[in-house]
Design a protein around this motif. Structure first.
Motif, short mmCIF file in Angstrom:
data_model
loop_
_atom_site.label_atom_id
_atom_site.label_comp_id
_atom_site.label_asym_id
_atom_site.label_seq_id
_atom_site.Cartn_x
_atom_site.Cartn_y
_atom_site.Cartn_z
N PHE A 10 0.83 -1.08 -0.02
CA PHE A 10 0.03 -0.01 0.14
C PHE A 10 0.87 1.40 0.01
CE2 PHE A 10 -2.76 3.06 2.23
CZ PHE A 10 -3.75 3.19 1.19
N PRO A 11 1.90 1.51 0.72
CA PRO A 11 2.58 2.53 0.89
C PRO A 11 3.45 2.86 -0.65
CG PRO A 11 3.02 1.54 2.97
CD PRO A 11 2.13 0.61 2.12
N GLY A 12 3.89 1.54 -1.00
CA GLY A 12 4.50 1.41 -2.37
C GLY A 12 3.71 1.97 -3.59
N LEU A 13 2.18 1.88 -3.54
CA LEU A 13 1.20 2.33 -4.44
C LEU A 13 1.28 3.67 -4.43
CD1 LEU A 13 -1.31 -0.76 -4.49
CD2 LEU A 13 0.29 0.08 -6.43
N LEU A 14 1.11 4.26 -3.06
CA LEU A 14 0.80 5.57 -2.87
C LEU A 14 2.19 6.42 -3.23
CD1 LEU A 14 -0.59 6.01 0.63
CD2 LEU A 14 -1.66 6.26 -1.35
N LEU A 15 3.38 5.82 -3.16
CA LEU A 15 4.63 6.48 -3.62
C LEU A 15 4.85 6.54 -5.15
CD1 LEU A 15 7.57 7.82 -2.60
CD2 LEU A 15 8.56 5.17 -2.98
N ALA A 16 4.27 5.40 -5.79
CA ALA A 16 4.25 5.22 -7.29
C ALA A 16 3.28 6.33 -7.74
CB ALA A 16 4.06 3.73 -7.67
N PHE A 17 1.96 6.42 -7.13
CA PHE A 17 1.16 7.42 -7.45
C PHE A 17 1.69 8.90 -7.30
CE2 PHE A 17 -2.69 10.05 -6.87
CZ PHE A 17 -3.42 10.08 -7.84
N ALA A 18 2.59 9.15 -6.26
CA ALA A 18 2.99 10.47 -6.01
C ALA A 18 4.21 10.88 -7.12
CB ALA A 18 3.51 10.60 -4.72
N VAL A 19 4.83 9.88 -7.37
CA VAL A 19 6.12 9.89 -8.47
C VAL A 19 5.31 10.17 -9.84
CG1 VAL A 19 7.81 8.81 -9.32
CG2 VAL A 19 7.68 8.85 -6.91
N ALA A 20 4.49 9.56 -9.94
CA ALA A 20 3.67 9.53 -11.53
C ALA A 20 3.12 10.86 -11.50
CB ALA A 20 2.69 8.44 -11.66
N GLY A 21 2.53 11.30 -10.55
CA GLY A 21 1.83 12.76 -10.51
C GLY A 21 2.90 13.73 -10.50
N ALA A 22 3.93 13.54 -10.07
CA ALA A 22 5.17 14.72 -10.32
C ALA A 22 5.82 14.62 -11.36
CB ALA A 22 6.13 14.49 -9.07
N VAL A 23 5.94 13.44 -12.16
CA VAL A 23 6.63 13.16 -13.31
C VAL A 23 6.06 13.81 -14.46
CG1 VAL A 23 8.25 11.40 -14.79
CG2 VAL A 23 8.17 11.61 -12.28
N LEU A 24 4.50 13.22 -14.63
CA LEU A 24 4.06 13.28 -15.75
C LEU A 24 3.45 14.98 -15.79
CD1 LEU A 24 1.32 10.53 -15.57
CD2 LEU A 24 3.22 10.83 -17.12
N PRO A 25 3.16 15.47 -17.25
CA PRO A 25 3.09 17.03 -17.42
C PRO A 25 1.96 17.65 -16.68
CG PRO A 25 3.56 15.75 -19.45
CD PRO A 25 3.23 14.57 -18.40
N ASN A 26 0.84 16.75 -16.81
CA ASN A 26 -0.34 17.34 -15.93
C ASN A 26 -0.82 16.38 -14.94
OD1 ASN A 26 -0.90 19.10 -18.23
ND2 ASN A 26 -1.83 17.38 -19.69
N GLY A 27 0.15 15.84 -14.46
CA GLY A 27 -0.09 14.75 -13.31
C GLY A 27 -0.91 13.57 -13.61
N LEU A 28 -1.32 12.85 -12.43
CA LEU A 28 -1.88 11.79 -12.88
C LEU A 28 -3.46 11.69 -12.07
CD1 LEU A 28 -1.57 8.75 -13.79
CD2 LEU A 28 -0.68 7.92 -11.71
N PRO A 29 -4.18 11.79 -13.26
CA PRO A 29 -5.64 11.94 -12.73
C PRO A 29 -6.17 10.73 -11.81
CG PRO A 29 -5.67 12.36 -15.08
CD PRO A 29 -4.18 11.65 -14.73
N LEU A 30 -6.78 11.20 -10.87
CA LEU A 30 -7.35 10.04 -9.92
C LEU A 30 -8.45 8.96 -10.52
CD1 LEU A 30 -7.10 8.45 -7.16
CD2 LEU A 30 -8.81 10.05 -6.58
N GLY A 31 -9.04 9.53 -11.78
CA GLY A 31 -10.09 8.87 -12.32
C GLY A 31 -9.48 7.96 -13.14
N VAL A 32 -8.42 8.10 -13.83
CA VAL A 32 -7.77 7.10 -14.73
C VAL A 32 -7.24 5.93 -13.81
CG1 VAL A 32 -5.65 7.00 -16.11
CG2 VAL A 32 -6.89 9.02 -16.38
N VAL A 33 -6.76 6.25 -12.71
CA VAL A 33 -6.17 5.14 -11.72
C VAL A 33 -7.40 4.37 -11.34
CG1 VAL A 33 -5.13 4.64 -9.39
CG2 VAL A 33 -4.20 6.48 -11.04
N LEU A 34 -8.45 5.01 -10.83
CA LEU A 34 -9.70 4.23 -10.49
C LEU A 34 -10.20 3.40 -11.67
CD1 LEU A 34 -11.39 6.59 -8.05
CD2 LEU A 34 -9.99 4.76 -7.31
N LEU A 35 -10.28 3.97 -12.76
CA LEU A 35 -10.86 3.23 -14.21
C LEU A 35 -9.76 2.07 -14.34
CD1 LEU A 35 -13.02 3.23 -16.50
CD2 LEU A 35 -11.35 4.45 -17.71
N GLY A 36 -8.72 2.18 -14.09
CA GLY A 36 -7.73 1.07 -14.52
C GLY A 36 -8.05 0.07 -13.32
N GLY A 37 -8.20 0.46 -12.21
CA GLY A 37 -8.38 -0.63 -11.01
C GLY A 37 -9.82 -1.25 -11.42
#
Length: 166
Positions: free
Chosen positions: A30-57
């Motif tokens: 769980f903390p690994g997933l949160l860290l990956a979400f934070a890193v992807a949000g910081a690296v991607l130009p427009n961030g990582l939308p939570l809706g995209v993550v939830l749709l993928g889930g």
């Protein structure tokens, strides 16, 4: 005379150790997933939308449930049931028609969809599976392909039959 088998105390500790290791992996994930979400949000130009993550889930969970169902059916009967996803798809289609077409509340349409799923599964079992169960496994697998085609065609035809959308 049969003697009851005594489980060694070490067996219980092995099970506890296995469960604690598994629990530890889940807790560490769980903390690994949160860290990956934070890193992807910081690296991607427009961030990582939570809706995209939830749709993928959600879509990943649907694929996982279908895969588990295929494995369970295959291991119990040695038949690959290609109609499995279509059985759920027909029930989902009826649920959507009940909400969007008939205007039923979601909590009423959900049991309607579940009843349709159980009825369709029972009908397919009685009409197709039991008839071909003593046939070679390949014949029964091909029969499930035919059932999948019929259920898919029914899913396409249902909205036009039961709603005002034509």
């Amino acid at each position: 005379m049969l003697r009851p088998q005594v489980i060694a105390p070490s067996t219980g500790t092995k099970v506890r150790d296995l469960l604690s290791k598994r629990r530890g992996r889940v807790v560490a994930t769980f903390p690994g997933l949160l860290l990956a979400f934070a890193v992807a949000g910081a690296v991607l130009p427009n961030g990582l939308p939570l809706g995209v993550v939830l749709l993928g889930g959600v879509l990943g969970s649907l694929s996982a449930l279908t895969s588990m169902g295929l494995v369970l059916v295959y291991r119990s009967s040695r038949v690959i049931n290609f109609a499995q996803a279509e059985l759920g798809g027909l029930a989902g289609t009826v649920g959507v028609i009940a909400v969007a077409g008939w205007g039923l509340p979601y909590l009423v349409a959900l049991p309607v969809g579940l009843v349709v799923a159980m009825g369709t599964g029972a009908l397919v079992d009685l009409v197709v599976i039991r008839r071909f169960f003593t046939a070679p496994r390949l014949i029964l697998t091909v029969a499930t392909l035919g059932v999948a085609q019929l259920l898919g065609a029914l899913q396409i035809a249902l909205p036009a039959m039961f709603t005002d959308l034509k």
